[in-house]
Design a protein around this motif. Structure first.
Motif, mmCIF file in Angstrom:
data_model
loop_
_atom_site.group_PDB
_atom_site.id
_atom_site.type_symbol
_atom_site.label_atom_id
_atom_site.label_comp_id
_atom_site.label_asym_id
_atom_site.label_seq_id
_atom_site.Cartn_x
_atom_site.Cartn_y
_atom_site.Cartn_z
ATOM 1 N N GLN A 172 -1.965 0.414 -11.737
ATOM 2 C CA GLN A 172 -2.542 0.809 -13.036
ATOM 3 C C GLN A 172 -1.452 0.946 -14.110
ATOM 4 O OE1 GLN A 172 -2.758 2.441 -10.259
ATOM 5 N NE2 GLN A 172 -4.912 2.413 -9.585
ATOM 6 N N MET A 173 -0.182 1.031 -13.644
ATOM 7 C CA MET A 173 0.899 1.292 -14.607
ATOM 8 C C MET A 173 1.625 0.004 -14.983
ATOM 9 S SD MET A 173 2.539 4.510 -12.592
ATOM 10 C CE MET A 173 4.064 4.497 -13.581
ATOM 11 N N ASN A 174 2.439 0.098 -16.031
ATOM 12 C CA ASN A 174 3.363 -1.005 -16.326
ATOM 13 C C ASN A 174 4.441 -1.056 -15.252
ATOM 14 O OD1 ASN A 174 2.086 -1.840 -18.600
ATOM 15 N ND2 ASN A 174 3.431 -0.727 -20.030
ATOM 16 N N VAL A 175 5.001 -2.231 -15.039
ATOM 17 C CA VAL A 175 6.082 -2.356 -14.053
ATOM 18 C C VAL A 175 7.279 -1.496 -14.470
ATOM 19 C CG1 VAL A 175 5.470 -4.658 -13.220
ATOM 20 C CG2 VAL A 175 6.891 -4.441 -15.268
ATOM 21 N N THR A 176 8.048 -1.116 -13.443
ATOM 22 C CA THR A 176 9.258 -0.300 -13.694
ATOM 23 C C THR A 176 10.474 -1.053 -13.152
ATOM 24 O OG1 THR A 176 9.107 0.720 -11.514
ATOM 25 C CG2 THR A 176 7.865 1.788 -13.304
#
Ligand code: P6P
Length: 335
Positions: free
Chosen positions: A143-147
């Motif tokens: 659900q998040m942006n890549v890190t």
């Protein structure tokens, strides 16, 4: 005459993720590589595509116009296929977040690391150059942006690696972990056809590829290995030959087919080594091992090295296991 798509479907059981997504991923890679093929093959004819862009890239190197073209071609083609969630490129200081619409939450799992055009200083002198790519599954929550952690995975986590060599013909070479296979582009129909099935290093390698101009800057172990290769040809029936074109993809492709070792050690100019770990050495090391060879930094297996920075460099040696082990022996004994 298998096409790349047919071959992927035929071998889908070897891939632990969705075949449909792998096909979409390759669709991006093929599209960009065909665009680059077209520009490379007319580079000598149009001022607008050869020569320097006048920009110094993140590596402090003089970016060629075709470097920039290749970088943009891959970024755009990956964005358009809705299967990649992040890209790290040699031509971009930071990684690139791709926010595709997620019809299916399991989509866009793929992280791509790429050297869009390696060896590009050879463009203006018509020597083979290449794209190198490496693919992982993201680790961060979908659900998040890549890190950054998504990009700093060890090379032994790669699910796909390969290169495209733009030479006398354009050949896409890849592995998903069940051998190394090459597909040659037929430009008349724009299709990649299987031309090299199960590529593997010959057991006996006779080629050594290293920039010997740096000889005085190498460690004793490297210098001993070079002298070992140069020794009297009749001793133990050794007949080595030196081949080095200043293009990793070109040197590696020839060495994998004909049998040879590629070495870029650390030296006074590059105390950490010149080649970048995550988008040059890891994908080439993955292919090396899949082709029955060995890849290290002279001591450690490349695929086990934990990356700490996006553009991290490393000493690099890859080739037939026997040759790489011989070099490591010299480095072990002489430092
Ligand atoms: P040198 C190209 O710049 C590259 O990254 C590799 O493709 C190539 O093998 C190497 O550097 C050449 O470096 O220092 O020998 O010119």
């Amino acid at each position: 005459m298998y096409t790349l798509g047919e071959f992927i479907i035929e071998n889908r059981d070897y891939f632990s993720y969705s075949t449909e997504e792998l096909l979409r991923l390759f669709s991006s890679i093929k599209l960009a590589s065909k665009a680059i093929h077209k520009e490379v093959n007319k580079a000598g004819l149009t001022e607008k595509i050869i020569g320097s862009s006048g920009i110094t890239n993140i590596q402090g190197e003089n970016q060629q116009k075709l470097d920039n073209f290749a970088h943009k071609a891959f970024i755009e083609s990956f964005k358009s296929r809705n299967v990649v969630c992040g890209i790290a490129s040699e031509e971009s200081k930071d990684f690139i977040v791709i926010n595709n619409k997620k019809e299916n939450p399991l989509q866009n799992q793929y992280i791509v690391l790429i050297d869009p055009l390696d060896g590009s200083s050879n463009i203006d002198v018509n020597v083979s150059i290449g794209t190198i790519f490496s693919v992982y599954i993201r680790k961060s929550p979908i659900q998040m942006n890549v890190t950054i952690e998504d990009f700093l995975q060890r090379g032994n986590q790669q699910i796909l690696a390969g290169y495209i060599i733009y030479g006398s013909s354009t050949i896409l070479v890849y592995s998903i972990g069940n051998g190394v296979h090459g597909f040659t582009l037929d430009p008349s129909v724009g299709t990649f056809y299987l031309s090299h099935h199960n590529l593997s290093f010959p057991k006996e390698g006779k080629i050594y590829s290293i920039n010997e101009a740096n000889y005085t800057k190498f460690s004793n172990g490297i210098r001993k290995f070079i002298r070992y290769c140069q020794e009297n040809k009749n001793k133990e029936n050794r007949s080595y030959t030196a081949r080095y074109i200043g293009s990793l993809v070109g040197d590696f492709h020839r060495n994998m087919i004909q049998g040879g070792i590629y070495i870029y050690p650390k030296n006074a100019s590059y105390p950490e080594g010149k080649l970048r770990l995550i988008y040059e050495c890891n994908p080439i090391a993955f292919l090396t091992e899949q082709a029955g060879g060995k890849a290290s930094d002279g001591k450690r297996r490349i695929l086990d090295i934990e990356p700490k920075k996006l553009h991290q460099r490393t000493p690099f040696v890859c080739g037939p296991t026997e040759m790489v082990s011989k070099l490591e022996e010299f480095m072990d004994n002489c430092g």
